[in-house]
Scaffold this motif. Sequence first.
Motif, PDB file in Angstrom:
ATOM      1  N   ILE A  12     -57.054  -3.755   1.984  1.00  0.00           N
ATOM      2  CA  ILE A  12     -55.615  -3.349   2.143  1.00  0.00           C
ATOM      3  C   ILE A  12     -55.036  -4.669   2.173  1.00  0.00           C
ATOM      4  O   ILE A  12     -55.418  -5.632   2.571  1.00  0.00           O
ATOM      5  N   GLN A  16     -50.053  -3.370   5.689  1.00  0.00           N
ATOM      6  CA  GLN A  16     -49.906  -2.330   4.784  1.00  0.00           C
ATOM      7  C   GLN A  16     -50.806  -1.047   5.534  1.00  0.00           C
ATOM      8  O   GLN A  16     -50.932   0.107   4.690  1.00  0.00           O
ATOM      9  N   GLU A  17     -51.292  -1.158   6.258  1.00  0.00           N
ATOM     10  CA  GLU A  17     -52.302  -0.145   7.136  1.00  0.00           C
ATOM     11  C   GLU A  17     -51.681   1.104   7.125  1.00  0.00           C
ATOM     12  O   GLU A  17     -52.304   2.126   6.785  1.00  0.00           O
ATOM     13  N   ASN A  18     -50.285   1.090   7.822  1.00  0.00           N
ATOM     14  CA  ASN A  18     -49.818   2.697   7.845  1.00  0.00           C
ATOM     15  C   ASN A  18     -49.536   3.510   6.629  1.00  0.00           C
ATOM     16  O   ASN A  18     -49.667   4.373   6.412  1.00  0.00           O
ATOM     17  N   THR A  19     -48.855   2.493   5.656  1.00  0.00           N
ATOM     18  CA  THR A  19     -48.768   2.995   4.197  1.00  0.00           C
ATOM     19  C   THR A  19     -49.946   3.709   3.685  1.00  0.00           C
ATOM     20  O   THR A  19     -50.120   4.840   3.040  1.00  0.00           O
ATOM     21  N   PHE A  20     -51.232   2.904   3.874  1.00  0.00           N
ATOM     22  CA  PHE A  20     -52.599   3.647   3.293  1.00  0.00           C
ATOM     23  C   PHE A  20     -52.729   4.662   4.105  1.00  0.00           C
ATOM     24  O   PHE A  20     -53.332   5.709   3.392  1.00  0.00           O
ATOM     25  N   HIS A  21     -52.766   4.920   5.364  1.00  0.00           N
ATOM     26  CA  HIS A  21     -52.903   5.883   6.365  1.00  0.00           C
ATOM     27  C   HIS A  21     -52.053   7.074   5.724  1.00  0.00           C
ATOM     28  O   HIS A  21     -52.784   8.233   5.651  1.00  0.00           O
ATOM     29  N   LEU A  86     -47.897   5.243  -2.698  1.00  0.00           N
ATOM     30  CA  LEU A  86     -48.155   4.792  -1.406  1.00  0.00           C
ATOM     31  C   LEU A  86     -49.667   3.855  -1.401  1.00  0.00           C
ATOM     32  O   LEU A  86     -49.821   2.914  -0.644  1.00  0.00           O
ATOM     33  N   LYS A  87     -50.392   4.466  -2.254  1.00  0.00           N
ATOM     34  CA  LYS A  87     -51.623   3.564  -2.615  1.00  0.00           C
ATOM     35  C   LYS A  87     -51.515   2.367  -3.249  1.00  0.00           C
ATOM     36  O   LYS A  87     -51.780   1.492  -2.742  1.00  0.00           O
ATOM     37  N   GLN A  89     -48.669   0.586  -3.012  1.00  0.00           N
ATOM     38  CA  GLN A  89     -48.187  -0.445  -2.192  1.00  0.00           C
ATOM     39  C   GLN A  89     -49.191  -0.958  -1.249  1.00  0.00           C
ATOM     40  O   GLN A  89     -48.853  -2.031  -0.713  1.00  0.00           O
ATOM     41  N   SER A  90     -50.331  -0.498  -0.796  1.00  0.00           N
ATOM     42  CA  SER A  90     -50.929  -0.770   0.288  1.00  0.00           C
ATOM     43  C   SER A  90     -52.405  -1.123  -0.076  1.00  0.00           C
ATOM     44  O   SER A  90     -52.929  -1.964   0.716  1.00  0.00           O
ATOM     45  N   LYS A  92     -55.055  -3.553  -1.936  1.00  0.00           N
ATOM     46  CA  LYS A  92     -55.054  -4.843  -2.845  1.00  0.00           C
ATOM     47  C   LYS A  92     -55.940  -4.539  -3.797  1.00  0.00           C
ATOM     48  O   LYS A  92     -55.817  -5.245  -5.081  1.00  0.00           O
TER      49      LYS A  92
END
Length: 102
Positions: A12, A16-21, A86-87, A89-90, A92
């Motif tokens: 990640i 960007q943890e919240n976007t990943f979730h 979202l994926k 964006q979050s 790496k």
Amino acid sequence: MAMIYITQLIYILDGQENTFHQFEDIAIPIIAKYKGRLLLRVRPDSNSFIEHHIERPYEIHLVEFDTEQDFKNFTQDEERKRFLHLKEQSIKASILIQGTKL
């Protein structure tokens, strides 16, 4: 029937943890629509690693699908595709390992 197993190491972007979730909250339920099962979703901390020669992943997923075509159909799901931003964006990087049960 030869089940396939997908292991994914997910890295990640910082912050960007919240976007990943948000993406996972959408994508994970879709797995079942394609005869798949999320067997493990692990978020290891630094104490979980005895040895490593690659960067520690944020999450590790193990997913089982009845067939390779079911997995391909999951990756092409229209609802999932609508939220791929979202994926992107979050995440790496991710490493996807495909295998079968021995």
